[in-house]
Design an enzyme around this catalytic site. Structure first.
Site, mmCIF file in Angstrom:
data_model
loop_
_atom_site.group_PDB
_atom_site.id
_atom_site.type_symbol
_atom_site.label_atom_id
_atom_site.label_comp_id
_atom_site.label_asym_id
_atom_site.label_seq_id
_atom_site.Cartn_x
_atom_site.Cartn_y
_atom_site.Cartn_z
ATOM 1 C CD GLN A 125 5.712 6.298 1.412
ATOM 2 O OE1 GLN A 125 6.263 5.351 1.936
ATOM 3 N NE2 GLN A 125 6.393 7.195 0.717
ATOM 4 C CB THR A 126 -1.044 2.716 1.663
ATOM 5 O OG1 THR A 126 -1.863 3.526 2.501
ATOM 6 C CG2 THR A 126 -0.432 1.571 2.441
ATOM 7 N NE ARG A 127 0.175 9.247 -0.969
ATOM 8 C CZ ARG A 127 0.679 9.210 0.247
ATOM 9 N NH1 ARG A 127 0.353 8.232 1.071
ATOM 10 N NH2 ARG A 127 1.513 10.144 0.668
ATOM 11 C CG ASP A 146 4.180 12.106 2.046
ATOM 12 O OD1 ASP A 146 3.147 12.436 1.432
ATOM 13 O OD2 ASP A 146 4.930 11.177 1.695
ATOM 14 N N PRO A 147 1.198 12.204 4.289
ATOM 15 C CG PRO A 147 -0.889 12.354 3.290
ATOM 16 C CD PRO A 147 0.489 12.885 3.224
ATOM 17 C CD GLU A 169 -6.057 24.596 7.454
ATOM 18 O OE1 GLU A 169 -7.243 24.421 7.127
ATOM 19 O OE2 GLU A 169 -5.637 24.350 8.595
ATOM 20 C CE1 TYR A 197 11.437 12.451 -3.156
ATOM 21 C CE2 TYR A 197 9.456 11.727 -4.315
ATOM 22 C CZ TYR A 197 10.631 12.465 -4.286
ATOM 23 O OH TYR A 197 11.010 13.198 -5.365
ATOM 24 N N GLY A 198 11.026 8.117 1.499
ATOM 25 C CA GLY A 198 10.843 7.367 2.748
ATOM 26 C C GLY A 198 11.086 5.890 2.482
ATOM 27 C CE1 TYR A 228 -4.787 21.468 -3.975
ATOM 28 C CE2 TYR A 228 -4.343 19.621 -2.504
ATOM 29 C CZ TYR A 228 -4.906 20.122 -3.672
ATOM 30 O OH TYR A 228 -5.593 19.282 -4.509
#
Ligand SMILES: NC(=O)c1ccc[n+]([C@@H]2O[C@H](COP(=O)([O-])OP(=O)(O)OC[C@H]3O[C@@H](n4cnc5c(N)ncnc54)[C@H](O)[C@@H]3O)[C@@H](O)[C@H]2O)c1
Length: 324
Positions: A219-221, A284-285, A157, A214-215, A155
């Site tokens: 993590q932020t979005r 995963d960022p 690349e 997840y995790g 995706y």
């Protein structure tokens, strides 16, 4: 900033039967344009545009844009908006080769169509072009931190190839093209089972199932409501002087996944518990947030729908969908 006053035109929308594409078709028709929607229904569905079937200015064409296009609009489009591509990790892992091809060969085919028609062109790229970013928030100048051989590369690349191709078609053929990097978007018609956090949480909350984190959930979005995004796509396409420009489109309000889960529980009135599991996909960022200064300044665009309001609208749609 000046929005083009060229009147209405024929717009080719690839991926128009998908989540964002179908809302874009609605908005373009509302603005008086004629819309030809190209889709092979890989991750979208004719159901998303079923309400437009009888519309006099709407045509749905089943076509795989990996193949050259010669149907309606291929000779006289005033604009080509290339959105066709699986968009979620579940979607692009299930269709990895198709994802590589639609964003490479598919982009080239649509750039050729735009060149042939002398049409404006808009490439729907992604915040994933920044990979797991080392700069926060991300501006358009940031080149990214991408793993070229990982599970997301089909995706990330391929989108980066699409961006390079778009810039080359501008240099070689003077196409009036621009690139938008879309950040997480949500709203009605976002597939229930595509694994993205918004449909996941809302459907889990409505079903009374645990919300999967997840995790560790830190993590932020940042989440843009689909009507805001569609407004940004049109402004990017129609604003004069945007040839060769790249715009981040997204909502800069940043939430941790845990905060977001609490919002979903509040909106749905659900008593679901939170369940932590191991991250599903590598790379995963940990943080992702757009800097939208450029879109604000040049396009006069910014998101208007607050998260709470957007979630209420989205939850209403999911409720009907799950009830059906
Ligand atoms: N939704 C988001 O949060 C998000 C974020 C970043 C970028 N984007 C980009 O926005 C675009 C639309 O995403 P979406 O969320 O609406 O996804 P979606 O999967 O709902 O829509 C994509 C559409 O493209 C169609 N398609 C796929 N391959 C095709 C092909 N070869 N020929 C013709 N049609 C094809 C699918 O059938 C589907 O209808 C994509 O390019 C995606 O990369 C979306």
């Amino acid at each position: 900033m000046r929005h083009s006053n060229q009147g209405t035109m024929n717009v080719l929308v690839t991926g128009g039967a998908g989540f964002i594409g179908s809302h874009l078709c609605d908005a373009l028709l509302d603005a008086g344009h004629t819309v030809v929607c190209l889709d092979n229904f890989l991750t979208g569905s004719p159901e998303n545009v079923a309400h437009l079937r009888e519309h006099p200015r709407f045509t749905l064409v089943e076509h795989d844009v990996i193949e050259p296009y010669s149907g309606p609009g291929s000779e006289d489009a005033g604009a080509v908006m290339h959105l066709a591509s699986p968009a979620s990790p579940v979607g692009y892992r299930t269709h990895a080769i198709d994802t590589l091809l639609v964003n490479s060969a598919g982009t080239v085919n649509m750039l050729r169509t735009a060149t042939q028609c002398g049409a404006r062109f808009l490439l729907a790229s992604t915040s994933e072009a920044y990979g797991d970013p080392l700069e926060h928030p991300q501006t358009e100048e940031y080149w990214g931190n991408v793993n070229p051989i990982g599970l997301r590369a089909c995706y990330d690349e391929a989108k980066r190839f699409g961006e390079a191709a778009t810039m080359e078609w501008i240099r070689q053929f003077d196409v009036d093209a621009r690139i938008v990097r879309i950040f997480n978007t949500y709203g009605p018609r976002n597939q229930l089972d595509d694994g993205r956090v918004v449909p996941n949480f809302i459907t889990q909350a409505l079903r009374g199932e645990p919300l999967t984190i997840y995790g560790d959930g830190s993590q932020t979005r940042s989440f843009a409501y689909v009507s805001d995004l569609v407004d940004g796509l049109q402004k990017a396409l129609f604003t004069d002087g945007t040839k060769g420009e790249v715009f981040n489109l997204g909502n800069p309000d940043e939430f941790t996944i845990l905060e977001f889960a609490q919002e979903v529980l509040a909106v749905t009135g659900s008593r679901s518990r939170l369940e932590r599991v191991a991250p599903q996909f590598e790379d995963d960022p940990s943080r992702r947030r757009p800097d939208i200064t450029k879109a604000r300044t040049i396009l006069g665009w910014e998101p208007k729908v607050p998260l709470r309001e957007g979630l209420e609208r989205a939850a209403a749609w999911y409720r009907t969908k799950l009830g059906a």
